[in-house]
Design an enzyme around this catalytic site. Sequence first.
Site, PDB file in Angstrom:
ATOM      1  N   MET A  30       5.531  94.312  58.298  1.00 18.50           N
ATOM      2  CA  MET A  30       4.242  94.409  59.002  1.00 18.50           C
ATOM      3  C   MET A  30       3.728  95.845  58.946  1.00 18.50           C
ATOM      4  SD  MET A  30       4.296  91.589  61.972  1.00 18.50           S
ATOM      5  CE  MET A  30       5.296  92.439  63.163  1.00 18.50           C
ATOM      6  N   ALA A  32       3.693 100.117  59.063  1.00 15.42           N
ATOM      7  CA  ALA A  32       4.217 101.208  59.888  1.00 15.42           C
ATOM      8  C   ALA A  32       5.675 101.448  59.451  1.00 15.42           C
ATOM      9  CB  ALA A  32       4.108 100.900  61.374  1.00 15.42           C
ATOM     10  N   HIS A  34       9.271 102.646  58.038  1.00 13.09           N
ATOM     11  CA  HIS A  34      10.240 103.693  58.395  1.00 13.09           C
ATOM     12  C   HIS A  34      11.457 103.531  57.481  1.00 13.09           C
ATOM     13  CE1 HIS A  34      12.236 100.394  60.394  1.00 13.09           C
ATOM     14  NE2 HIS A  34      11.164 100.171  61.148  1.00 13.09           N
ATOM     15  N   HIS A  37      12.877 100.049  56.767  1.00 17.66           N
ATOM     16  CA  HIS A  37      12.175  99.284  55.723  1.00 17.66           C
ATOM     17  C   HIS A  37      12.542  99.833  54.339  1.00 17.66           C
ATOM     18  CE1 HIS A  37       9.103  98.840  59.108  1.00 17.66           C
ATOM     19  NE2 HIS A  37       9.370  97.590  58.806  1.00 17.66           N
ATOM     20  N   LYS A 151      18.364  93.741  61.907  1.00 18.83           N
ATOM     21  CA  LYS A 151      17.693  94.192  63.147  1.00 18.83           C
ATOM     22  C   LYS A 151      17.054  92.987  63.843  1.00 18.83           C
ATOM     23  CE  LYS A 151      14.818  96.900  65.683  1.00 18.83           C
ATOM     24  NZ  LYS A 151      13.738  96.000  65.939  1.00 18.83           N
ATOM     25  N   ASP A 152      16.479  92.073  63.036  1.00 20.95           N
ATOM     26  CA  ASP A 152      15.886  90.837  63.554  1.00 20.95           C
ATOM     27  C   ASP A 152      16.822  89.697  63.142  1.00 20.95           C
ATOM     28  OD1 ASP A 152      13.021  91.790  64.423  1.00 20.95           O
ATOM     29  OD2 ASP A 152      13.455  92.749  62.515  1.00 20.95           O
ATOM     30  N   GLN A 155      15.666  86.127  63.318  1.00 22.79           N
ATOM     31  CA  GLN A 155      14.683  85.862  62.262  1.00 22.79           C
ATOM     32  C   GLN A 155      15.383  85.619  60.915  1.00 22.79           C
ATOM     33  OE1 GLN A 155      10.764  88.013  61.595  1.00 22.79           O
ATOM     34  NE2 GLN A 155      12.069  89.189  60.244  1.00 22.79           N
ATOM     35  N   SER A 188       9.088  99.976  64.031  1.00 25.25           N
ATOM     36  CA  SER A 188       7.694 100.433  64.006  1.00 25.25           C
ATOM     37  C   SER A 188       7.202 100.686  65.425  1.00 25.25           C
ATOM     38  CB  SER A 188       6.802  99.374  63.355  1.00 25.25           C
ATOM     39  OG  SER A 188       7.298  99.079  62.068  1.00 25.25           O
TER      40      SER A 188
END
Length: 282
Positions: A30, A32, A34, A37, A151-152, A155, A188
């Site tokens: 999405m 933003a 860092h 990513h 991290k997710d 998901q 983010s």
Amino acid sequence: MKIHNSSSSLKEALLPFLKDCKSVGFVPTMGALHIGHVSLVEQASKENDCVVVSIFVNPTQFDNPNDLKKYPRTIENDISLLKNISKNIFVFSPNASDLYDQNISSKHYNYSGIENEMEGKHRNGHFDGVGTVLNLFFRTVKPNKAYFGEKDFQQLQIVKKLVEIEKLPVKIIGCPIVRENSGLAMSSRNKRLTSKELEEATLIYKTLLKVKENFKNSSISKLNNLVEEEFKNNPSLTLEYFEIADIETLKTSIYKGKKKKYRAFIACFIGGVRLIDNMALN
Ligand code: AMP
């Protein structure tokens, strides 16, 4: 580096690669961006001939309009981070009506119940939105492999189910959580925190570590109490949930079962910003 704003432009750019049967890696984001990513894009670059990175703040996965509005958008900075990784990166930043073909709404998914745990309980319709947008992305990008951060973690498990349900020929790769030196998981949303809040937010990591250290010799109810106490003693953070869950079913565990793998999950608010993190316990 060209940014593709429509599915047709991206498909055209990928055509020469696909003709030569080259492999395509995909990293949905999405924006933003860092270092978390970047780590996904680097792994995808190593394992594929080219990588598509999508930058798209997906409206259908937000149940809170304010959270959607305040989500950081830093496209120029994102592009300069990606430029440094590889020449074979395609940035896909579609507008919503193009990606959704004018119908910006979610399809309903049944992911065998894991959608009803944790994030699913607290973010209404979130995983329907995630599944819908990823299904659209997978059908447009046609990647061989797609990369998602632990991290997710919920998901990541949802996406593995999604590709089974939609019978998509893509391999889903989970990547480790990248943290700041302080231990705070990169996000983010950290961009919305003051330096004081960034320091206070390290409680999340410190608490997860304490849970991990005590996991072998403590009952789950004792660990739940420990986390509640930690957050009570630090009122700048508000705990939304803490759960120890079986990594397969993601159901809250009350007792530890032999041979089962567990992770601890935290969602909390600080200064109106919602943060999540998790850690493997055994
Ligand atoms: P987002 O832009 O937040 O939707 O995240 C895009 C992808 O990056 C997701 O697969 C995330 O799990 C992953 N990601 C976000 N933060 C981190 C992190 N700190 N470490 C590893 N992966 C991450």
